[in-house]
Design an enzyme around this catalytic site. Structure first.
Site, mmCIF file in Angstrom:
data_model
loop_
_atom_site.group_PDB
_atom_site.id
_atom_site.type_symbol
_atom_site.label_atom_id
_atom_site.label_comp_id
_atom_site.label_asym_id
_atom_site.label_seq_id
_atom_site.Cartn_x
_atom_site.Cartn_y
_atom_site.Cartn_z
ATOM 1 C CG HIS A 110 -34.558 17.292 -66.717
ATOM 2 N ND1 HIS A 110 -33.830 17.310 -67.880
ATOM 3 C CD2 HIS A 110 -33.895 16.442 -65.885
ATOM 4 C CE1 HIS A 110 -32.782 16.514 -67.764
ATOM 5 N NE2 HIS A 110 -32.797 15.972 -66.550
ATOM 6 C CB ILE A 111 -38.415 17.996 -61.233
ATOM 7 C CG1 ILE A 111 -39.676 17.168 -61.531
ATOM 8 C CG2 ILE A 111 -38.543 19.425 -61.745
ATOM 9 C CD1 ILE A 111 -40.895 17.593 -60.755
ATOM 10 N N GLY A 112 -36.549 14.958 -61.832
ATOM 11 C CA GLY A 112 -36.312 13.674 -61.177
ATOM 12 C C GLY A 112 -35.320 13.788 -60.024
ATOM 13 C CG ASP A 169 -27.196 -2.456 -68.048
ATOM 14 O OD1 ASP A 169 -27.518 -1.572 -67.241
ATOM 15 O OD2 ASP A 169 -26.240 -2.317 -68.843
ATOM 16 C CD GLU A 213 -35.145 18.557 -70.713
ATOM 17 O OE1 GLU A 213 -34.405 19.230 -69.963
ATOM 18 O OE2 GLU A 213 -35.395 17.348 -70.521
#
Length: 634
Positions: free
Chosen positions: A517-519, A406, A494
Site C-alpha cells: 500500500h505504497i502507491g 467511469d 492489511e
C-alpha cells in the site's frame, strides 16, 4: 467575559523567550559577531551561559558578565537588534495586543535583559515605558558595550524579587515567564501565581514549580476567565495523528498552537473508541476505520483529517450526524500513484518480476519471449477520476492507446476514448488498471466474470482499494495464464503496522508485483499531504471554512474583522434559521454578515455579529431545537 481587568490584578511579564520568541542577547550575538573569526564558538558559549542562567545553574551576575564579555557588541548594533526582536514577538502575545493596550496600567515588564532594546519593542504594544524594569548597558566613549549598571537591582541575584517588592503593587500579582528567576518571585511569596510560559521553550525545572503551565498567552487569559484574541486557547484543542502521518503535519499543527499527539500505527475499533475521548481533531491514513461506534465515543470531536485520497474508512454519514467535518487530500499523491502504475505496467509487460527472481536464484534466462514494449498497447482505465485521468495523459505520452470507463460523466483528456461499458473496455485492453474509490457498492466489483472477459495474456493492476477485487478470482486468473501478470498495492485485509505479518493468496504467484500500500507513499506525496490536510483543518477551526470538506456543506468565508463569528451546525429541518435570527433579535445582536449552506442532512450557518452582546445569547443559540454543535470565534 471582559477584556479589561480590575485594578487589583497585576500581570508581570518576562521579556526573553516570553514576550519574544528568542533570547535577545543571543540575537545580539548573531549581529555583533557576524564577521568575527570565533563567531560559531562564541555563539554556542552564549547559549550555554544563557541556559545555565535560566535553569538556575549559574548566578545572574555571572551570566551577565560572561555574555557581555563574549558579545563584543556596540551601541550601533542595537537598532538592528530592536528591528529583529520586533519581528520575533511571541505569536499569542502579538495577537493579544489589544489586551496590553486596554490594561497598560496593570501590566509590567520585569526582565534581567536590558531596557535599551526592551522598551522600543514592548511600547509598540501599549506597555508603558515607565512600567519596564530591566538592566542598563554601560558604554565606553566609542559606544562599545563594556559592562552593565551594577547598581541596578536587576543585575543581582534575586533582583526580580527585590524589584517587584519595590513596586509595592497592592493586589494579586501574576508572574509570567520561562526561567528560574521568574519562579523565584512566586517562591518569595511576592506573586500570587506563577505561570510557566512554554510557548517558545520548555524547561522541566521551571514547569515543575509552576502554579499553571501556559503554552500561550491565550491560556493565561482563559485561565483568568478573561477575553482574549481567541475564543478558546488552541493548546486546549487536542489532536491525535495516527499511522505515521508525515512530521510536517505534526510540526504545522504544533506551530499553530495545538496540543498534538502522534502515534505510529493504526488503532482497532475498541482502541480508538477509548483513545478518541477528549480528542477534537483526528488524523488518520487508510488503515484506521472510523466507525459509527468510534464516533459514539467521540465526545469532543470537531474534525477528521484523512491524510490520503480516500475516505471510505470513515463513516461519513455518522460523522455528519455528529457535526464532524471530514477533510482529505484529493490531489496530493496523484502523481506518485500514477508513476507506480506506469512502472508496473512496463515491468509486467517485460516479465521482469520472474526474471529478477531467476537471477536471485542463480538462473540466467536471457530471452525476448513474452517480453513486450508498452508503445502501441491498449490501456483500459476503470475509474477516470484524478488518478485515472493523469495516468491517461502519461500513458498516452508513452505511446499507449488509452480507453476508459467511469460510471460518472468524465471528459476525455488527450486522445483517450470513452467506453460505454466495462465489458467493452475489457474486451480490447492489453492492460487493465483500476482507479475506483472504496465505497461499499464497489466491493468485489471486479470478479471472475470480469477476468474471463479480458483478453488472454493481458496485464491487471489494482492500485485503488483492496476490497474492489475478488482475490480468489485474481489468483485463478494468474495461475491459469488468463492474465500474464498483475500488480497489487492494496488488499482486503492489511496489517495495522509494519510489525504485523502480511498474508495473502497472491504470495508466490508468477509475474506478480505485490507492494505494501505504497502507491502514494513517496516523500513528495506525504509532504504535500502533510501540508494540505492540516491547512484545511486549521482553516476550519480558525475561521469556520469548510471548502473541500467531503461531508459538510462547502462554505468559503471572508476574514473575520472586528466581529464575533457564531458557528451553528444543526439538523436540516425547516425553520431553524428563523429561530437563530429570532434569538439574535431578542438579544439585540447586530448582524454584520450571515452565510448558510445545507445538504440533505445538516445546515451550516455562519453569523458574524458586533462584539457587544450579552453572554446569555450563546446559551440561547445552543438551546435551539435540532442544534448539533455550536461555537464562537473571535
Amino acid at each position: 467575559m471582559s477584556l479589561t481587568i480590575s485594578k487589583e490584578e497585576y500581570f508581570v511579564i518576562d521579556f526573553d523567550s516570553t514576550f519574544t520568541k528568542v533570547e535577545a542577547l543571543d540575537i545580539l550575538g548573531e549581529i555583533s559577531l557576524a564577521n568575527h573569526p570565533e563567531k560559531e564558538s562564541r555563539l554556542e558559549l552564549i547559549q550555554e551561559v544563557t541556559n545555565k542562567g535560566m535553569a538556575g545553574e549559574m548566578s545572574l551576575r555571572e551570566s551577565l558578565e560572561a555574555r557581555i564579555d563574549i558579545l563584543d557588541a556596540n551601541q550601533s548594533h542595537l537598532k538592528d537588534l530592536v528591528d529583529q526582536l520586533s519581528k520575533q514577538v511571541s505569536k499569542s502575545i502579538s495577537r493579544n495586543e489589544s489586551f496590553f493596550k486596554a490594561n497598560a496600567t496593570n501590566t509590567f515588564i520585569v526582565s534581567n535583559g536590558f531596557k535599551e532594546f526592551i522598551v522600543p519593542v514592548v511600547t509598540k504594544f501599549g506597555v508603558k515605558a515607565e512600567h519596564v524594569f530591566a538592566n542598563d548597558f554601560v558604554f565606553d566613549t566609542e559606544g562599545k558595550i563594556v559592562d552593565f549598571n551594577r547598581e541596578n537591582v536587576l543585575s543581582s541575584n534575586g533582583g526580580k524579587v527585590k524589584q517587584i517588592e519595590e513596586l509595592s503593587l497592592q493586589g494579586n500579582i501574576h508572574m509570567i515567564g520561562d526561567g528560574y528567576t521568574d519562579y523565584e518571585v512566586r517562591k518569595a511569596g511576592i506573586a500570587n501565581t506563577f505561570y510557566a510560559y512554554t510557548e517558545n521553550i520548555e524547561r522541566d525545572s521551571v514547569k515543575a514549580n509552576a502554579d499553571h503551565i501556559a503554552p500561550s498567552f491565550d491560556e493565561i487569559l482563559f485561565h483568568k476567565k478573561m477575553s482574549g484574541a481567541l475564543s478558546y486557547p488552541k493548546n486546549r484543542i487536542k489532536m491525535l495523528l495516527l499511522e505515521n502521518v508525515h512530521p510536517k503535519a505534526y510540526d504545522k499543527l504544533k506551530e499553530d498552537g495545538f496540543d498534538v499527539e502522534s502515534y505510529p500505527a493504526g488503532l482497532d475499533e475498541d482502541e480508538l473508541s477509548e483513545k478518541i475521548k477528549g480528542i477534537r481533531v483526528l488524523g488518520i491514513r487508510s488503515k484506521t476505520q472510523v466507525t459509527a461506534k468510534v464516533l459514539e465515543h467521540a465526545d469532543k470531536l470537531m474534525a477528521i483529517g484523512a491524510f490520503c485520497i480516500g475516505t471510505n474508512q470513515i463513516d461519513l454519514d455518522a460523522a455528519l450526524n455528529k457535526g464532524v467535518a471530514v477533510f482529505n487530500a484529493p490531489y496530493s499523491n496523484t502523481r506518485s500513484v500514477v508513476e507506480l502504475a506506469i512502472a508496473e505496467i512496463i515491468m509486467l509487460m517485460r516479465g521482469i518480476p520472474d526474471k529478477s527472481t531467476d537471477m536471485h536464484s542463480g538462473k540466467w534466462s536471457k530471452t525476448a519471449s513474452n517480453s513486450f514494449e508498452i508503445r502501441g498497447k491498449k490501456l483500459g482505465i476503470i475509474g477516470y477520476g484524478n488518478i485515472g485521468a493523469q495516468l491517461s495523459v502519461l500513458a498516452e505520452n508513452l505511446g499507449m492507446q488509452v480507453y476508459y470507463f467511469d460510471i460518472e460523466e468524465r471528459l476525455a483528456l488527450g486522445n483517450a476514448t470513452k467506453c460505454s461499458s466495462m465489458h467493452e473496455l475489457l474486451a480490447l485492453a492489453d492492460v487493465v488498471s483500476l482507479h475506483v474509490d472504496g465505497r461499499p457498492d464497489n466491493k468485489n466489483i471486479f470478479r471472475k466474470e470480469h477476468f474471463d472477459q479480458m483478453k488472454d495474456g493481458a496485464v491487471f493492476l489494482n492500485l485503488a482499494r483492496g476490497p474492489v477485487v475478488e482475490i480468489s478470482a485474481l489468483k485463478q486468473a494468474i495461475e491459469s495464464g488468463k492474465i500474464r501478470g498483475t500488480g497489487v498495492d492494496v488488499f482486503p485485509e492489511e496489517p495495522k503496522s509494519n510489525n504485523d505479518p502480511f498474508e495473502s493468496e497472491l504470495k508466490g504467484l508468477p509475474n506478480t508485483i505485490l507492494t505494501p500500500h505504497i502507491g502514494g507513499s513517496t516523500q513528495e506525496a506525504q509532504e504535500n499531504i502533510g501540508d494540505f490536510v492540516p491547512g484545511k483543518i486549521m482553516d476550519y477551526i480558525n475561521t469556520g471554512n469548510t471548502t473541500l470538506s467531503v461531508n459538510f456543506p462547502n462554505l468559503t468565508l471572508p476574514p473575520l474583522q472586528n466581529a464575533h463569528r457564531l458557528i451553528h451546525i444543526h439538523e436540516n429541518k425547516p425553520g431553524v434559521l428563523a429561530k437563530i435570527n429570532n434569538v439574535l433579535a431578542e438579544h439585540e445582536a447586530n448582524i454584520v454578515g450571515q452565510y448558510l449552506k445545507t445538504n440533505e442532512t445538516i445546515g451550516y450557518v455562519i453569523t458574524d455579529i458586533d462584539k457587544k452582546y450579552g453572554k446569555e445569547l450563546t446559551k440561547a443559540l445552543k438551546k435551539i431545537e435540532h442544534t448539533i454543535k455550536f461555537r464562537v470565534l473571535y
